[in-house]
Each structure stands twice: as C-alpha cells, then as structure tokens.
Motif scaffolding. Sequence first.
Motif, PDB file in Angstrom:
ATOM      1  N   TRP A  79     -26.898  21.806 -10.538  1.00 49.62           N
ATOM      2  CA  TRP A  79     -28.062  22.654 -10.818  1.00 49.62           C
ATOM      3  C   TRP A  79     -29.118  22.566  -9.726  1.00 49.62           C
ATOM      4  O   TRP A  79     -29.894  23.508  -9.544  1.00 49.62           O
ATOM      5  N   GLN A  81     -28.575  22.462  -6.428  1.00 53.17           N
ATOM      6  CA  GLN A  81     -28.264  23.303  -5.262  1.00 53.17           C
ATOM      7  C   GLN A  81     -28.652  24.771  -5.463  1.00 53.17           C
ATOM      8  O   GLN A  81     -29.268  25.363  -4.563  1.00 53.17           O
ATOM      9  N   PRO A  82     -28.348  25.388  -6.605  1.00 55.34           N
ATOM     10  CA  PRO A  82     -28.849  26.750  -6.810  1.00 55.34           C
ATOM     11  C   PRO A  82     -30.366  26.836  -6.772  1.00 55.34           C
ATOM     12  O   PRO A  82     -30.917  27.825  -6.266  1.00 55.34           O
ATOM     13  N   LEU A  86     -32.514  29.321  -4.437  1.00 59.19           N
ATOM     14  CA  LEU A  86     -33.431  30.292  -5.041  1.00 59.19           C
ATOM     15  C   LEU A  86     -34.872  30.053  -4.586  1.00 59.19           C
ATOM     16  O   LEU A  86     -35.632  31.009  -4.383  1.00 59.19           O
ATOM     17  N   VAL A 170     -28.101  33.408   0.586  1.00 58.55           N
ATOM     18  CA  VAL A 170     -28.199  33.040  -0.826  1.00 58.55           C
ATOM     19  C   VAL A 170     -27.146  33.776  -1.654  1.00 58.55           C
ATOM     20  O   VAL A 170     -26.477  33.177  -2.504  1.00 58.55           O
ATOM     21  N   LEU A 174     -24.594  30.882  -2.913  1.00 57.62           N
ATOM     22  CA  LEU A 174     -24.936  30.377  -4.242  1.00 57.62           C
ATOM     23  C   LEU A 174     -23.762  30.451  -5.220  1.00 57.62           C
ATOM     24  O   LEU A 174     -23.419  29.432  -5.847  1.00 57.62           O
ATOM     25  N   PHE A 178     -21.756  27.147  -6.710  1.00 65.31           N
ATOM     26  CA  PHE A 178     -21.799  26.875  -8.145  1.00 65.31           C
ATOM     27  C   PHE A 178     -20.388  26.782  -8.730  1.00 65.31           C
ATOM     28  O   PHE A 178     -20.086  25.890  -9.530  1.00 65.31           O
TER      29      PHE A 178
END
Length: 408
Positions: A79, A81-82, A86, A170, A174, A178
């Motif tokens: 969680w 890394q996202p 962002l 991104v 992303l 994930f």
Amino acid sequence: MTDDVRLRRGRGALGFSFFVQGVAFALLVTRIPAIQDRYGISDGLLPAFLAAVPVLAGASSVATEHLVKRVAPSAVLRWAQPLVLLSLLGVGAGGQMWHVAVALGAFGLSVGALDASMNMLGVSLQRAYGRSIMLGFHAAYSLGGILGASAAWAGAHWELNLFVSYLPAVVVLLPVAFLGSRRYVDGTAGPAEDGGKGLGAGGFKLLLPLCLVMACAYIGDSTVANWSAKYLQDVLGSSEQMATVPYNVYMVTTLVGRAVGDLGVRRFGAAAVVRAGTLVAAAGFAVVAAAQGAWTGMLGFTLLGIGLCVIVPQTFAAAGRLFPGASDTAVARLNIFNYVGFLIGSPLVGAVGDAWSYRGAMLVPMALVLVTLFQARSFGSEGARYGVRHERRAGDRAVDVGRGGNEV
C-alpha cells in the motif's frame, strides 16, 4: 508451488518495487526547479519544503518499525508504493502552495514506510537465499533512477507541465507494481539470538556503527547529487551542458557496481567489499578535490559511483545478520539514518564551501566516508553467511521462509 519458485517470484517482484521507487524519486528530485516555479516557492522557503520530506520519511520509518509487529512488511509495501506514486502525481496536479505542501508531506510519509518495508523484505529474502542478493535490488533502484531522470529530462525538454510529465510513469507503473505485490515473500525470523522481540538490551548500541556508516554514505551520495554540477561548472570551469553529466555518470557506475557487487560479496565477503568500496569512494573525493579540469573531475565522480554503491545495501544486509530475530526492527531504525545523511550532506558541504573553498569542502565527505573503514568489522569477518541453518551450499535446496510477516 515449491519454495524455490515462490522465492524467485518474490525476488522478481521486490526487484521491480525497487525499480519503481527509483523512477519515482528521480522524477521528483530532478524536477525541483519546475516545482518551485509552478508554485512560486521562494529560494528561502524551498529548503524547508525539501527538508520536510526526509524528516517525515524518518518519522514514518519509526512508525513502520512498530506497524510490522502487527502486519507483514509485504502489506506495508503493497500500500505504500501506490501512495508514493499518487503523491508524486499530486505534486504535479496542484495549483496553490498548500497543495504541494500536502503532496510532499504525503510523499515523505509514504516513502519512509516504503523504504523501510522494501529493505525489510530484501534482508529476509537474502537470509532465505543464504547468499548475497541485496545489491541486485539496489541495482534495480539505480536503473529506475536513470530512467526516471531521463523521463524528467524529456519532460523539461518538451516543456511539459509536471502533471503531464508524471502521469505516464504513474499510469504504467502503479498497476504493475500493485499486481506484482501479490508475489512478495515475507521471511520468518531468524534464530532468536536477540530474543526475537526487539533489539534487546544494548541492541541499539550494537547497531550504532552501522547507523554511522549509513549516514556517512548518504552524506557522500547527497554531495554528488546536489553539488556535482555546480562544482564542475563553477570550480572546474566546464560548460553548462557538461556540468549535467557527472550525476548521470555517477548513477550509471552505481548501477554497474551494484549489478556485479553481489558476486564480489559471495567471493570475498561483505567486509572486504565494503572496505574496497570505501577506499575507492575516498579516492574519488580526493580526485575531485584536486582536479584541475572537468575531465579529471568526471573521473573522480566515476570513482565515487563505483565506491559508494556497495555501502548502503551491505549496511542493511549487515543489520539483518546482526539481529536475525529482529531484522525488521533493525532495518527500520537503520533506515532513519538514510534521511539523516541526506539532511546533513548538502548543507554541510555548502557551509564549508562558503566559509573556506569548495575544493576543501569535498574533503569533508571524504573523511566521513573513511569512517566506514573503522566500522568494517560490523559487516562480518567472513562472507555473507547466516548461520548453519541458512547457509546454502552446492546442491542444498533448503530454505527457511514463511508466509507470514516477522514478529519482532
């Protein structure tokens, strides 16, 4: 699925996570002038914004130390890394100063958790493999940094606004990161030599030499990042275009050194590799300080990349070996000194340069990096071994990896 397959997949997924972090961090730091222009941040206020990121990251690393006692490091990384990506996008999306303040704050908090949990997983995977693989993860970070800096250059060259410049990275990275996070592998704690619940009585005192090494290594790294271009242009008289080259050369040599460094650790042992890297890095600073022309200065920065690149990954690995039953705690505390070095390095060199000379200022990080020689015993007198139960000899397929997070 066999343990070997699961380990290989976990190693690949974690390597990609290091790569993504390298891209994200490079996209942020290489566009600082554009961020300053977009939000109208004054030169006087800019240092406060920049200092807030490592300060918050250090606080987040401390929080992560306690968080991983309840959840697996892989869950933190999944969680964090996202959130890093962002918040990077948020830096480019705002229009007022408070927008960038919130975005940079979020970046600092999430990157501290990410750095700590990422290196926790790297240390536990290395223990499971029973041989040095930590430098390979940091090589992936260096590769990401090179590509991120190149993407930032392209965005600046084509005069793209920050949001448009950040968006492709991104959007692409992303979802892949994930999805890949499902393959992270959390290692079981090692032999509970330290009680298995923390560093134990006097444990932090044992960790302090490695903390000092970490801080000094990042003082050296931040010197290259923040002062190489100015030094080449103002002191050695290079052109503006050539002044941008040293950091790129430094990153490339860092990548190469880390890509082959694990082989050196397996052959000669961690302490020998760290000693050699320290001497090469010190020689690099000496060459930079004595250089009479731009090309000699470039040689010095090249030596710095080769020398410094091995120290940080091996410091994390050494902490894991020193506290096999509390490696997550050790890594989280050690990670704080990453940010300490980053905060100290650039202002220290600038202050010495203004008060004395920038040639003389290069001798300061040289002396600090040499401190590592006196702490080399903390890296172990033999190879990167983990005790009989974790050693992997030829033909040995035994591993010691669990599916849950460490209890430290």
